[in-house]
Design a protein around this motif. Structure first.
Motif, PDB file in Angstrom:
ATOM      1  N   MET A 358       0.827  -1.206   0.000  1.00 10.01           N
ATOM      2  CA  MET A 358       0.000   0.000   0.000  1.00 10.01           C
ATOM      3  C   MET A 358       0.863   1.259   0.000  1.00 10.01           C
ATOM      4  SD  MET A 358      -3.066  -0.677   2.675  1.00 10.01           S
ATOM      5  CE  MET A 358      -4.711  -1.000   2.034  1.00 10.01           C
ATOM      6  N   ILE A 359       1.864   1.260   0.851  1.00 11.00           N
ATOM      7  CA  ILE A 359       2.707   2.448   0.988  1.00 11.00           C
ATOM      8  C   ILE A 359       3.464   2.739  -0.307  1.00 11.00           C
ATOM      9  CG2 ILE A 359       4.778   3.329   2.172  1.00 11.00           C
ATOM     10  CD1 ILE A 359       2.168   3.499   3.771  1.00 11.00           C
ATOM     11  N   PHE A 360       4.016   1.698  -0.915  1.00  9.09           N
ATOM     12  CA  PHE A 360       4.760   1.894  -2.169  1.00  9.09           C
ATOM     13  C   PHE A 360       3.816   2.396  -3.256  1.00  9.09           C
ATOM     14  CE2 PHE A 360       7.845  -1.751  -0.825  1.00  9.09           C
ATOM     15  CZ  PHE A 360       8.426  -0.897   0.096  1.00  9.09           C
ATOM     16  N   ASP A 361       2.623   1.826  -3.262  1.00  8.01           N
ATOM     17  CA  ASP A 361       1.613   2.228  -4.232  1.00  8.01           C
ATOM     18  C   ASP A 361       1.286   3.716  -4.063  1.00  8.01           C
ATOM     19  OD1 ASP A 361      -0.433   2.289  -6.041  1.00  8.01           O
ATOM     20  OD2 ASP A 361      -1.634   0.719  -5.116  1.00  8.01           O
ATOM     21  N   ILE A 362       1.020   4.109  -2.827  1.00 11.57           N
ATOM     22  CA  ILE A 362       0.666   5.507  -2.556  1.00 11.57           C
ATOM     23  C   ILE A 362       1.827   6.438  -2.894  1.00 11.57           C
ATOM     24  CG2 ILE A 362       0.095   7.144  -0.704  1.00 11.57           C
ATOM     25  CD1 ILE A 362      -1.452   4.782   0.621  1.00 11.57           C
ATOM     26  N   ALA A 363       3.039   6.010  -2.572  1.00 11.15           N
ATOM     27  CA  ALA A 363       4.207   6.853  -2.852  1.00 11.15           C
ATOM     28  C   ALA A 363       4.347   7.108  -4.355  1.00 11.15           C
ATOM     29  CB  ALA A 363       5.468   6.199  -2.296  1.00 11.15           C
ATOM     30  N   LEU A 364       4.000   6.092  -5.155  1.00 13.43           N
ATOM     31  CA  LEU A 364       4.027   6.274  -6.611  1.00 13.43           C
ATOM     32  C   LEU A 364       2.905   7.196  -7.069  1.00 13.43           C
ATOM     33  CD1 LEU A 364       4.834   2.660  -7.876  1.00 13.43           C
ATOM     34  CD2 LEU A 364       6.242   4.694  -8.254  1.00 13.43           C
ATOM     35  N   MET A 365       1.714   6.973  -6.511  1.00 13.88           N
ATOM     36  CA  MET A 365       0.556   7.816  -6.861  1.00 13.88           C
ATOM     37  C   MET A 365       0.843   9.287  -6.563  1.00 13.88           C
ATOM     38  SD  MET A 365      -2.454   5.556  -5.087  1.00 13.88           S
ATOM     39  CE  MET A 365      -3.873   6.595  -5.447  1.00 13.88           C
ATOM     40  N   ALA A 366       1.480   9.503  -5.434  1.00 12.68           N
ATOM     41  CA  ALA A 366       1.707  10.879  -4.979  1.00 12.68           C
ATOM     42  C   ALA A 366       2.959  11.484  -5.598  1.00 12.68           C
ATOM     43  CB  ALA A 366       1.817  10.897  -3.458  1.00 12.68           C
ATOM     44  N   GLY A 367       3.702  10.682  -6.332  1.00 12.02           N
ATOM     45  CA  GLY A 367       4.913  11.192  -6.959  1.00 12.02           C
ATOM     46  C   GLY A 367       6.097  11.308  -6.014  1.00 12.02           C
ATOM     47  N   PHE A 368       6.023  10.665  -4.856  1.00 13.87           N
ATOM     48  CA  PHE A 368       7.184  10.663  -3.957  1.00 13.87           C
ATOM     49  C   PHE A 368       8.300   9.806  -4.556  1.00 13.87           C
ATOM     50  CE2 PHE A 368       4.121  10.992  -0.059  1.00 13.87           C
ATOM     51  CZ  PHE A 368       3.734  12.257  -0.487  1.00 13.87           C
ATOM     52  N   MET A 369       7.877   8.788  -5.296  1.00 10.42           N
ATOM     53  CA  MET A 369       8.837   7.938  -6.013  1.00 10.42           C
ATOM     54  C   MET A 369       8.402   7.894  -7.475  1.00 10.42           C
ATOM     55  SD  MET A 369       9.258   4.406  -3.892  1.00 10.42           S
ATOM     56  CE  MET A 369       7.731   3.604  -4.296  1.00 10.42           C
ATOM     57  N   SER A 370       9.324   7.501  -8.339  1.00  6.81           N
ATOM     58  CA  SER A 370       8.968   7.310  -9.737  1.00  6.81           C
ATOM     59  C   SER A 370       9.448   5.935 -10.195  1.00  6.81           C
ATOM     60  CB  SER A 370       9.623   8.393 -10.584  1.00  6.81           C
ATOM     61  OG  SER A 370      10.999   8.122 -10.716  1.00  6.81           O
ATOM     62  N   ASP A 371       9.284   5.683 -11.484  1.00  5.54           N
ATOM     63  CA  ASP A 371       9.738   4.400 -12.047  1.00  5.54           C
ATOM     64  C   ASP A 371      11.224   4.188 -11.874  1.00  5.54           C
ATOM     65  OD1 ASP A 371       7.200   4.382 -12.851  1.00  5.54           O
ATOM     66  OD2 ASP A 371       7.590   4.804 -14.967  1.00  5.54           O
ATOM     67  N   LYS A 372      11.954   5.298 -11.706  1.00  6.74           N
ATOM     68  CA  LYS A 372      13.409   5.188 -11.573  1.00  6.74           C
ATOM     69  C   LYS A 372      13.825   4.612 -10.222  1.00  6.74           C
ATOM     70  CE  LYS A 372      14.059   9.503 -12.327  1.00  6.74           C
ATOM     71  NZ  LYS A 372      14.643  10.846 -12.489  1.00  6.74           N
ATOM     72  N   HIS A 373      12.885   4.621  -9.269  1.00  6.27           N
ATOM     73  CA  HIS A 373      13.225   4.136  -7.937  1.00  6.27           C
ATOM     74  C   HIS A 373      12.725   2.712  -7.731  1.00  6.27           C
ATOM     75  CE1 HIS A 373      12.805   8.601  -7.568  1.00  6.27           C
ATOM     76  NE2 HIS A 373      14.023   8.429  -7.080  1.00  6.27           N
ATOM     77  N   ASN A 374      13.499   1.962  -6.976  1.00  5.29           N
ATOM     78  CA  ASN A 374      13.059   0.610  -6.622  1.00  5.29           C
ATOM     79  C   ASN A 374      12.803   0.567  -5.125  1.00  5.29           C
ATOM     80  OD1 ASN A 374      13.827  -0.432  -9.291  1.00  5.29           O
ATOM     81  ND2 ASN A 374      15.898  -0.035  -8.548  1.00  5.29           N
ATOM     82  N   ALA A 375      11.598   0.172  -4.765  1.00  2.00           N
ATOM     83  CA  ALA A 375      11.311  -0.035  -3.346  1.00  2.00           C
ATOM     84  C   ALA A 375      11.035  -1.511  -3.151  1.00  2.00           C
ATOM     85  CB  ALA A 375      10.106   0.794  -2.920  1.00  2.00           C
ATOM     86  N   THR A 376      11.767  -2.134  -2.249  1.00  2.00           N
ATOM     87  CA  THR A 376      11.632  -3.575  -2.057  1.00  2.00           C
ATOM     88  C   THR A 376      11.391  -3.903  -0.599  1.00  2.00           C
ATOM     89  OG1 THR A 376      13.282  -3.842  -3.792  1.00  2.00           O
ATOM     90  CG2 THR A 376      12.711  -5.805  -2.530  1.00  2.00           C
TER      91      THR A 376
END
Length: 588
Positions: A358-376
Motif C-alpha cells: 500500500m505504501i509503495f503504491d501511494i508513494a508512486l501515486m503521490a509522486g514521492f517515487m517514480s519508475d526510476k526508484h526501486n522499493a523492495t
RNA sequence: GGGCGUGUAGCAUAGCUCGGAUAAUGCACUGGCCUCCUAAGCCAGGGACCGCGGGUUCGAAUCCUGCCGCGCCCGCCA
C-alpha cells in the motif's frame, strides 16, 4: 534446475558458443531455435553445460537421441582445447577441460575480489533492525538485524552507496506510561535498569501499572499529550529512555558484530516535522480523502476489509494524530529527496507485506517515487518454537537475544575445550565468540528468508552439518596447512595450476562459481544462497583435503598448485563469511 | 468473507524467477577410514507417488487451474 552448481560458467558457454553456431549452421537451423537451449547442466557429474535436443525433434524429424549424437559428431576438433563433447539421453553435454579450468582459476586467483565485478553505483537505504525503545530485543529482531546487515555488506562490496537506517520505535502512545514509570522509579534508578538491559521488566511494570491503576493510566495519557506538544521537561525524560535503551542496543550490536552505529539511528520521532508535509502533498495530488473524519488514501490496487468494503490506508486519524503510514511515507520522501536514494530496501517481517504494498503504491501515486526508484520489501518469516507456534514477545517466556548469544558462546567454548585443549584461554575465548555468534547468525541466514524457521537450540548450536562452524573449520584447516608449510600464501603469485584428481577439479569448479553466486544473492536479497554455496565449497574442500595430499606430495609443482587452491579456497570462504557478517578464526 | 504465504525422505532444508536427464543437501540411521597436512573430518549405503486432482508441454517439484492442511494479514497499534 538452478542449484548452486548450475549457474556455472557463463564464460564456458561464451567460449564454446561459436562451435555450436558452426554446427547448427551446417544443419540449417536458425539461431533462435537452439541458442536458448544451451545452458548449465542440471545434473552434476554429467557435464558443465548441456543442450537438450528434444524440442528440435519435430523440425529435424529425428529422435532427440539421434540428433544429439549427430551434433556431437559435427564439432571441429578445435573445441577439444576447451571442452569434451558427448551425448546422452538426447542431451549434448559439454565438459570443460582441465586446461580451460586451470586458466580460469588463475584469473580468479589473481583478483582480490575473486572475480566479483563492481556494479554501476546506486544509492540504497536499507531499513533494518528497528528495535523498540524500552523493550527487550528478542530472537525476532535477530532476523531483521542479521539479514539486513548481510545485505548492507553485499551492497557495499558491489560498490554501492548504502545508508543504514535503524528505524527504532521511539514514539507513540506507550511513551506516556513509560515516562511516568521512569518518574516513579526515579531517573537514576530507571536509567540504570534500562542501561543494564532490564528492559523487559521495565516495560512490563509500566504496562501492569497502566492496567491496574486508573491514576497511573490517566497520568500516562496526559504525558502523551505533553510529549506530542513538545513539552521541554517531558522531552528531556523521553531522551533518557531513548539514550539508555540505545546504550543497551549498542551492546547487543557489538556482541552480534553488526555494522549499525549511533549515526544510523533514524527513529520514528525524527520524521515528525515531515508529517504535515506528507498530508499537504497528498492533498495537492488530490488523493487524500476524508473518510469518517480520518484522512485516508485508497491505493490503486484494491483491497477489501472484513466487511467487504474497500480498504484505505489511514494517514491521519480522526483525532488528528498521524499513524505509521504517514511516518513511512515521510521516510520515503526523506530517503529519496534528501539522501537521493535510488533504491529503498525494507528488511521487515512478512506480516507487514500488505502495508508495504500500500505504501509503495501511494508513494508512486503521490509522486514521492517514480519508475526510476526501486522499493523492495525484503520480507522474512517468523521464528517458531518446537511446536511450530510463533514465539510471542508479550506474554510468553521469550528468550532474550543477549541470553541466547551468551549461551551460544559458552557452548562453543565448551566444545573448543573438548576438541582443541591446546588453545590458550585467551585465544579460546576469542574463538568461542566468533563461533558462537557465527553459529546463531548462520542459522538465521541459511534458510530461505520468506519461510518461517524453527528455533532449535540444539540445531542452532550444533557444530555439524550446514553450519557456520563447519565453514570456519574448513578455513582454519587451510590456515593450519600454511602454518605447517614454509611457503606463505603471499609467495604464491602467478601459480601454475595443475588439475588432475576429480576432487580438485570439483573444488576448482566450485571456486569459479563465487562471483555468480554473489550476483544471485544480491539480486534476490537472499543470503541463504551464499550460505548454501559456501557449504558446498567447504564440503568439496573437505573432500579434496582428504583425498589429495598437499604438503605430503613428492612433486613440487603439485604442492604449489594445491597450496594455491587451498589459498583461494580460504580467501573465498573468508570473504563469503565476511559478507554474511561472520568471522573466520585461523585456529579453532 | 477478502488477501498473502507455505506444504519436498524420520527430522530440517535447497531447487520454483527462467520447465529438461536418475529430485539435491545436512541431521539421524547402516557399514568402513585416525602410527597419515586439525576425525569439528572423509568414503560407501539405505531411505521421497515433491499435499491431492485436473490442464498446458516432446518433457512439470517448477507454469495455469480447482481443492485440502497449516500459518499470517485485513486496528484510527508499529
Amino acid at each position: 534446475m538452478r542449484g548452486h552448481e548450475v549457474c556455472y560458467l557463463k564464460s564456458l558457454i561464451r567460449d564454446v558458443y561459436p562451435f555450436f553456431k558452426e554446427v547448427f549452421a551446417s544443419l540449417g537451423l536458425e539461431e533462435e531455435l537452439w541458442s536458448n537451449l544451451l545452458g548449465p547442466a542440471t545434473i552434476e557429474g554429467h557435464s558443465d553445460i548441456a543442450l537438450p535436443c528434444h524440442s528440435l525433434s519435430s523440425s529435424l524429424r529425428k529422435s532427440p537421441v539421434d540428433i544429439s549424437e549427430h551434433i556431437v559428431s559435427l564439432f571441429s576438433d578445435d573445441i577439444l582445447n576447451i571442452a569434451k563433447v558427448s551425448s546422452k539421453n538426447g542431451f549434448v553435454n559439454v565438459s570443460a577441460t582441465s586446461s580451460w579450468i586451470e586458466e580460469q582459476i588463475s584469473y580468479i586467483f589473481a583478483d582480490d575480489r575473486l572475480g566479483v565485478k563492481i556494479d554501476d553505483s546506486r544509492t540504497f537505504a536499507v531499513d533494518y533492525s528497528a528495535p523498540n525503545v524500552a523493550k527487550e530485543m528478542h530472537v525476532g529482531h535477530l532476523r531483521s538485524t542479521v539479514i539486513g546487515d548481510s545485505i548492507v555488506r553485499l551492497l557495499l562490496f558491489k560498490g554501492h552507496t548504502v545508508y543504514r537506517e535503524n528505524h527504532i520505535g521511539d514514539w507513540g502512545t506507550p511513551f506516556g506510561m513509560l515516562i511516568e514509570h521512569l518518574l516513579d522509579l526515579g531517573e537514576d534508578k530507571a536509567a540504570k535498569e534500562l542501561g543494564v538491559g532490564d528492559l523487559d521488566s521495565f516495560y512490563k511494570q509500566a504496562r501492569s501499572k497502566f492496567n491496574s491503576s486508573a491514576d497511573f493510566a490517566s497520568r500516562s495519557r496526559n504525558r502523551v499529550v505533553l510529549l506530542q506538544g513538545g513539552d521541554k521537561e517531558t522531552l528531556r525524560l523521553w531522551k533518557i529512555l531513548v539514550s539508555e535503551s540505545m546504550r543497551y542496543f549498542n551492546d547487543v550490536y557489538s556482541i552480534l558484530g553488526v555494522l549499525l552505529k549511533d549515526s544510523d539511528i533514524k527513529g520514528e520521532s525524527s520524521y515528525h516535522d515531515l508529517l504535515p508535509i506528507v498530508i499537504d502533498r497528498l492533498t495537492k495530488t488530490n488523493i487524500l480523502v476524508n473518510s469518517n473524519g480520518a484522512d485516508v488514501v485508497f491505493p490503486t490496487k484494491k483491497w477489501l476489509n472484513r466487511e467487504g468494503g474497500e480498504m484505505p490506508a489511514i494517514i491521519r486519524k480522526k483525532d488528528g494524530g498521524y499513524n505509521y503510514s504517514a511516518t513511512d511515507l515521510a521516510c520515503i520522501i526523506d530517503r529519496i529527496e534528501r539522501l537521493n536514494c535510488t533504491d529503498l530496501v525494507y528488511v521487515v517481517g512478512t506480516p507487514q507485506k500488505q502495508h508495504f504494498e500500500m505504501i509503495f503504491d501511494i508513494a508512486l501515486m503521490a509522486g514521492f517515487m517514480s519508475d526510476k526508484h526501486n522499493a523492495t520489501h525484503v520480507n522474512f518469516g517468523s521464528v517458531l518454537n518446537q511446536n511450530g507456534k510463533i514465539l510471542k514477545s508479550r506474554e510468553g517466556n521469550t528468550i532474550k537475544l543477549v541470553d541466547l548469544l551468551s549461551e551460544s558462546v559458552s557452548r562453543a567454548e565448551a566444545v573448543i575445550i573438548d576438541k582443541n585443549p591446546n588453545l590458550s584461554p585467551d585465544e579460546r575465548s576469542k574463538v568461542a565468540k566468533m563461533i558462537g555468534i557465527g553459529a546463531v547468525k548462520y542459522a538465521d541466514l541459511s534458510t530461505e528468508r520468506s519461510k518461517d524457521y524453527i528455533f532449535d537450540w540444539d540445531k542452532m548450536l550444533s557444530l555439524e552439518g550446514n553450519t557456520a562452524p563447519y565453514l570456519q573449520y574448513a578455513h582454519a584447516r587451510i590456515c593450519s596447512i600454511f602454518s605447517k608449510s614454509d611457503i606463505p600464501p603471499s609467495s604464491l603469485s602467478n601459480p601454475i595450476f595443475i588439475i588432475i584428481d576429480k576432487e580438485e577439479e570439483l573444488l576448482a569448479k566450485r571456486l569459479l562459481l563465487f562471483s555468480n553466486i554473489i550476483e544471485d544473492t544480491i539480486i534476490n536479497y537472499s543470503p541463504h544462497r551464499l550460505c548454501n554455496y559456501l557449504h558446498s565449497l567447504a564440503s568439496s574442500f573437505a573432500s579434496f583435503y582428504e583425498n589429495c595430499p598437499v604438503l605430503k606430495n613428492e612433486d613440487e609443482k603439485i604442492i604449489k598448485s594445491r597450496l594455491a587452491l587451498c589459498d583461494l579456497t580460504s580467501r573465498t570462504l573468508k570473504l563469503g563469511l565476511e559478507l554474511l557478517g561472520i568471522d573466520s578464526p585461523e585456529k579453532m
